[in-house]
Design a protein around this motif. Structure first.
Motif, short mmCIF file in Angstrom:
data_model
loop_
_atom_site.label_atom_id
_atom_site.label_comp_id
_atom_site.label_asym_id
_atom_site.label_seq_id
_atom_site.Cartn_x
_atom_site.Cartn_y
_atom_site.Cartn_z
N SER A 14 0.62 -1.23 -0.09
CA SER A 14 0.04 -0.12 0.04
C SER A 14 0.89 1.20 -0.03
N GLN A 15 2.19 1.12 0.64
CA GLN A 15 2.88 2.47 0.63
C GLN A 15 3.73 2.45 -0.58
N PHE A 16 3.94 1.49 -1.31
CA PHE A 16 5.13 1.72 -2.24
C PHE A 16 4.54 1.47 -3.48
N CYS A 17 3.47 0.33 -3.56
CA CYS A 17 3.26 -0.18 -5.05
C CYS A 17 1.95 0.34 -5.50
N THR A 18 0.95 0.55 -4.67
CA THR A 18 -0.44 0.77 -5.51
C THR A 18 -0.45 1.90 -6.18
N VAL A 41 -4.32 -1.29 -6.50
CA VAL A 41 -4.93 -2.02 -5.42
C VAL A 41 -4.87 -3.60 -5.40
N THR A 42 -5.29 -3.98 -6.50
CA THR A 42 -5.23 -5.24 -6.51
C THR A 42 -4.04 -5.98 -7.57
N GLY A 43 -3.08 -5.30 -7.92
CA GLY A 43 -2.06 -5.39 -8.92
C GLY A 43 -2.30 -5.62 -10.19
N ALA A 44 -3.50 -5.18 -10.75
CA ALA A 44 -3.99 -5.21 -12.26
C ALA A 44 -3.26 -4.19 -12.99
N GLY A 45 -2.49 -3.49 -12.30
CA GLY A 45 -1.73 -2.34 -13.11
C GLY A 45 -2.62 -1.14 -13.48
N ASP A 46 -3.56 -0.81 -12.63
CA ASP A 46 -4.22 0.20 -12.98
C ASP A 46 -4.31 1.40 -11.79
N GLY A 47 -2.85 1.72 -11.23
CA GLY A 47 -2.81 2.63 -10.24
C GLY A 47 -3.16 3.91 -10.79
N SER A 48 -3.01 4.98 -9.74
CA SER A 48 -3.43 6.43 -10.11
C SER A 48 -2.49 6.86 -10.99
N VAL A 49 -1.19 6.66 -11.19
CA VAL A 49 -0.43 7.48 -12.13
C VAL A 49 -0.34 6.64 -13.59
N ILE A 73 1.08 -7.16 -12.11
CA ILE A 73 1.66 -8.28 -11.40
C ILE A 73 0.87 -9.54 -11.14
N ARG A 74 -0.63 -9.57 -11.46
CA ARG A 74 -1.17 -10.87 -11.29
C ARG A 74 -1.27 -11.36 -12.48
N TYR A 117 8.67 -9.76 2.23
CA TYR A 117 7.24 -9.76 2.57
C TYR A 117 6.28 -9.09 1.19
N LEU A 118 6.99 -8.43 0.55
CA LEU A 118 6.32 -7.82 -0.77
C LEU A 118 6.21 -9.00 -1.43
N VAL A 119 7.10 -9.93 -1.78
CA VAL A 119 7.16 -10.77 -2.75
C VAL A 119 5.89 -11.75 -2.27
N ALA A 120 5.83 -12.06 -0.99
CA ALA A 120 4.79 -13.01 -0.45
C ALA A 120 3.40 -12.37 -0.68
N TYR A 121 3.25 -11.21 -0.49
CA TYR A 121 1.91 -10.43 -0.73
C TYR A 121 1.65 -10.45 -2.31
N VAL A 122 2.58 -10.19 -3.19
CA VAL A 122 2.23 -10.24 -4.54
C VAL A 122 1.99 -11.63 -4.94
N ARG A 123 2.49 -12.55 -4.42
CA ARG A 123 2.11 -14.08 -4.72
C ARG A 123 0.50 -14.26 -4.15
N GLN A 124 0.33 -13.74 -3.03
CA GLN A 124 -1.26 -13.80 -2.74
C GLN A 124 -1.92 -13.05 -3.64
N LEU A 125 -1.70 -12.02 -4.29
CA LEU A 125 -2.53 -11.39 -5.22
C LEU A 125 -2.70 -12.26 -6.50
#
Length: 210
Positions: free
Chosen positions: A93-97, A102-110, A124-125, A161-169
């Motif tokens: 949430s801090q560095f990647c969204t 939010v879901t990793g679909a590549g649709d961030g605000s920028v 990244i999904r 920890y980020l890698v683990a969360y990416v795998r979760q997404l």
């Protein structure tokens, strides 16, 4: 200044100059007699900085890996517990969204028109990122790639920890895809069954004469 004082200054200048010349001559005759005036030095931008020797540890004690080394040498040291994923979600949430969404679909605000272009790696999904090893994703976070800047300021363990969360997404995305495929298959089967029922209910014609 009196004539006597002026003469003293002139004599001192000659004496110091002669002493300096003697030191320089001694330095030339005796290589191991080093002086500050003859020390080797490199001016700013005179040449490229030397790379550290293999195995050099940075001041923070963290060894660095390029993408190839991270891909082939590193394995995640965490098991993906709830605490691991919670920490990963916080970091994500801090560095990647902002880029990956939010879901990793590549649709961030920028991402979008006149901003960062929508490229496959932002999602990244998707199957492309799913094929990367944990070490490669960890190395990409630290080294950056393409439009993605390096995030070395994220500590090494936090990157895992980020890698683990990416795998979760990615797991969530695969579950959604499987559910959508099952729903589509069920819909197709229902349509096929309905078509068969309709065909069976039709009254056959009596074409042809007697």
């Amino acid at each position: 200044m009196t004539a006597r004082a002026a003469a003293t200054v002139v004599l001192a200048a000659f004496a110091l100059g002669g002493c300096d010349d003697q030191i320089k001559h001694l330095d030339q005759r005796t290589p191991f007699f080093n002086t500050m005036s003859w020390q080797p030095s490199v001016e700013a931008y005179e040449e490229r900085a030397r790379l550290p020797v293999p195995g050099t540890m940075p001041v923070d004690g963290e060894r660095t890996y390029d993408l190839l080394a991270a891909d082939t040498m590193l394995v995640s040291p965490i098991s993906g517990t709830e605490a691991d994923l919670a920490r990963g979600a916080e970091l994500y949430s801090q560095f990647c969204t902002v880029c990956h969404g939010v879901t990793g679909a590549g649709d961030g605000s920028v991402v979008g028109q006149n901003r960062i272009p929508d490229i496959p790696l932002l999602n990244i999904r998707g199957e492309l990122t799913r094929g990367y090893t944990d070490g490669y994703i960890w190395g990409m976070i630290g080294n950056g790639r393409g439009l993605m800047p390096p995030y070395r300021r994220i500590p090494a363990m936090d990157r895992w920890y980020l890698v683990a969360y990416v795998r979760q997404l990615q797991a969530e995305a695969m579950a959604e895809e499987a559910a959508a495929a099952d729903a589509a298959a069920a819909e197709a089967a229902a349509a096929e069954a309905a078509a068969a029922d309709t065909a069976g209910a039709e009254i056959p014609g009596t074409g042809g004469g007697q």
